[in-house]
Design a protein around this motif. Structure first.
Motif, short mmCIF file in Angstrom:
data_model
loop_
_atom_site.label_atom_id
_atom_site.label_comp_id
_atom_site.label_asym_id
_atom_site.label_seq_id
_atom_site.Cartn_x
_atom_site.Cartn_y
_atom_site.Cartn_z
N ARG A 85 4.99 0.74 6.47
CA ARG A 85 3.86 1.54 6.96
C ARG A 85 3.92 3.10 6.32
O ARG A 85 2.82 3.54 5.69
CB ARG A 85 4.09 1.68 8.48
N GLU A 86 5.28 3.54 6.27
CA GLU A 86 5.16 4.74 5.55
C GLU A 86 4.92 4.72 4.15
O GLU A 86 4.23 5.73 3.73
CB GLU A 86 6.74 5.23 5.63
N ARG A 87 5.19 3.60 3.60
CA ARG A 87 4.76 3.55 2.07
C ARG A 87 3.28 3.38 1.92
O ARG A 87 2.83 4.23 0.96
CB ARG A 87 5.59 2.30 1.36
N PHE A 88 2.63 2.73 2.93
CA PHE A 88 1.16 2.78 2.78
C PHE A 88 0.63 4.29 3.01
O PHE A 88 -0.36 4.52 2.40
CB PHE A 88 0.59 1.81 3.79
N GLU A 89 1.09 4.88 3.87
CA GLU A 89 0.51 6.16 4.22
C GLU A 89 0.70 7.34 3.27
O GLU A 89 0.40 8.31 3.24
CB GLU A 89 1.16 6.73 5.59
N THR A 90 1.70 6.83 2.13
CA THR A 90 1.88 7.81 1.15
C THR A 90 0.72 7.87 -0.05
O THR A 90 0.65 8.75 -0.74
CB THR A 90 3.34 7.69 0.26
N VAL A 91 0.00 6.64 0.07
CA VAL A 91 -1.25 6.63 -0.62
C VAL A 91 -2.41 7.55 -0.51
O VAL A 91 -2.72 7.78 0.72
CB VAL A 91 -1.65 5.04 -0.52
N PRO A 92 -2.73 8.17 -1.34
CA PRO A 92 -4.03 9.15 -1.03
C PRO A 92 -5.05 8.24 -0.52
O PRO A 92 -5.44 7.21 -0.84
CB PRO A 92 -4.45 9.81 -2.68
N TRP A 93 -5.76 9.01 0.30
CA TRP A 93 -6.92 8.46 1.05
C TRP A 93 -6.60 7.51 2.28
O TRP A 93 -7.26 7.37 3.13
CB TRP A 93 -7.85 7.71 0.22
N VAL A 94 -5.31 7.26 2.40
CA VAL A 94 -4.79 6.51 3.62
C VAL A 94 -4.46 7.29 4.86
O VAL A 94 -3.33 8.14 4.49
CB VAL A 94 -3.61 5.67 3.24
N ARG A 95 -5.06 7.22 5.72
CA ARG A 95 -4.84 8.00 7.01
C ARG A 95 -3.75 7.44 7.86
O ARG A 95 -2.87 8.05 8.24
CB ARG A 95 -6.13 8.51 7.76
N HIS A 96 -3.82 6.19 8.13
CA HIS A 96 -3.04 5.42 8.98
C HIS A 96 -3.01 3.96 8.55
O HIS A 96 -3.89 3.64 8.08
CB HIS A 96 -3.56 5.44 10.35
N ALA A 97 -1.88 3.09 8.87
CA ALA A 97 -1.55 2.02 8.41
C ALA A 97 -0.96 1.49 9.63
O ALA A 97 0.04 1.98 10.17
CB ALA A 97 -0.77 1.89 7.11
N ALA A 98 -1.34 0.28 9.81
CA ALA A 98 -0.75 -0.61 11.12
C ALA A 98 -0.28 -1.88 10.43
O ALA A 98 -1.00 -2.57 9.86
CB ALA A 98 -1.63 -0.76 12.42
N VAL A 99 1.13 -2.13 10.69
CA VAL A 99 1.46 -3.39 9.90
C VAL A 99 2.04 -4.44 11.00
O VAL A 99 2.85 -4.01 11.96
CB VAL A 99 2.53 -3.09 8.98
N ARG A 100 2.07 -5.84 10.73
CA ARG A 100 2.38 -6.67 11.55
C ARG A 100 2.69 -8.01 10.98
O ARG A 100 2.36 -8.07 9.84
CB ARG A 100 1.49 -7.16 12.65
N ARG A 101 3.86 -8.69 11.40
CA ARG A 101 4.07 -10.04 10.60
C ARG A 101 3.07 -11.15 11.20
O ARG A 101 3.07 -11.25 12.26
CB ARG A 101 5.49 -10.36 11.16
N ILE A 102 2.99 -11.98 10.06
CA ILE A 102 1.96 -13.19 10.43
C ILE A 102 2.83 -14.48 9.92
O ILE A 102 3.26 -14.52 8.78
CB ILE A 102 0.57 -13.17 9.70
N TRP A 103 3.11 -15.27 10.81
CA TRP A 103 4.11 -16.47 10.44
C TRP A 103 3.31 -17.42 9.25
O TRP A 103 1.93 -17.50 9.54
CB TRP A 103 4.40 -17.16 11.72
N PRO A 104 3.98 -17.86 8.54
CA PRO A 104 5.46 -17.94 8.22
C PRO A 104 5.96 -16.87 7.22
O PRO A 104 6.97 -16.71 7.03
CB PRO A 104 5.74 -19.31 7.56
N ASP A 105 5.08 -16.24 6.36
CA ASP A 105 5.46 -15.47 5.12
C ASP A 105 4.44 -14.28 4.62
O ASP A 105 4.51 -14.06 3.60
CB ASP A 105 5.43 -16.60 3.97
N ARG A 106 3.94 -13.73 5.80
CA ARG A 106 2.97 -12.71 5.26
C ARG A 106 2.98 -11.56 6.37
O ARG A 106 3.64 -11.80 7.37
CB ARG A 106 1.56 -13.42 5.73
N LEU A 107 2.65 -10.48 5.81
CA LEU A 107 2.44 -9.15 6.49
C LEU A 107 0.85 -8.86 6.28
O LEU A 107 0.29 -8.83 5.31
CB LEU A 107 3.34 -8.06 5.70
N GLU A 108 0.59 -8.29 7.46
CA GLU A 108 -0.91 -7.87 7.51
C GLU A 108 -0.92 -6.57 7.79
O GLU A 108 -0.24 -5.79 8.72
CB GLU A 108 -1.68 -8.67 8.55
#
Length: 196
Positions: free
Chosen positions: A73-96
């Motif tokens: 989440r912190e890495r995403f929020e370092t990108v210009p224009w990104v205000r907020h990011a929410a991260v969650r795991r999706i079984w079996p091998d994915r992040l959303e």
């Protein structure tokens, strides 16, 4: 004999729990559960794929179970224009990752500084070619200036004027430059009842 049987049962349960814990720990850390996909969602108009790749390149470590979601989440929020990011795991091998972009309201200070103010009154650093109003004020006053701009815009609209520059001085006095070129020097506070 009862006490010995009870002690033996407790020891067997304890040993079983230790073995299960060790097996579970090694499975969780095992490369058998790699992260294969990061799916980015949200209405993205300004964030570019290459910026996301650059932000994550070489910094995402771990497996499906051990990846540090706060770090992602912190890495995403370092990108210009990104205000907020929410991260969650999706079984079996994915992040959303759900991304919220900044919605620009005004430029803060000089154009070459690259500072903008979003509609929540927060400062962020990004480049914009849009013709935006210009705000400035003491450090930490971006929300106050954004609110003042909204109030001044509302009050001046019936007269056919729009603020193009809003300055809040160190002593909290307002200066407005209107789209007509007229400059207004105002007092220290916005009115409570909407009337000056």
């Amino acid at each position: 004999p009862r006490a010995l049987n009870l002690a033996a049962s407790i020891l067997y349960l304890l040993a079983g729990a230790i073995v299960l814990g060790a097996v579970g720990f090694s499975l969780v850390r095992s490369p058998a559960f790699p992260l294969k996909v990061i799916r980015v969602e949200g209405d993205l108009a300004r964030v570019e794929r290459k910026e996301i790749v650059e932000a994550l390149q070489g910094r995402l470590q771990g497996t499906f179970f051990t990846a540090d979601l706060d770090l992602v989440r912190e890495r995403f929020e370092t990108v210009p224009w990104v205000r907020h990011a929410a991260v969650r795991r999706i079984w079996p091998d994915r992040l959303e990752v759900r991304v919220e972009e900044h919605a620009e309201l005004a430029r803060w200070g000089r154009r070459e500084d690259g500072k903008l103010v979003n509609i929540q009154g927060e400062l962020f650093v990004a480049w914009s070619d849009s013709d935006l109003p210009v705000f400035s004020g003491p450090q930490g006053s971006s929300l106050e200036v954004a609110r003042g701009y909204g109030e001044f815009t509302r009050l001046l609209a019936p007269l056919g004027f729009t603020p193009r520059q809003v300055i809040l001085s160190e002593r909290r006095a307002w200066q407005l430059k209107l789209d007509s070129g007229l400059v207004l020097q105002l007092g220290r506070d916005l009115p409570k009842d909407g009337v000056y």
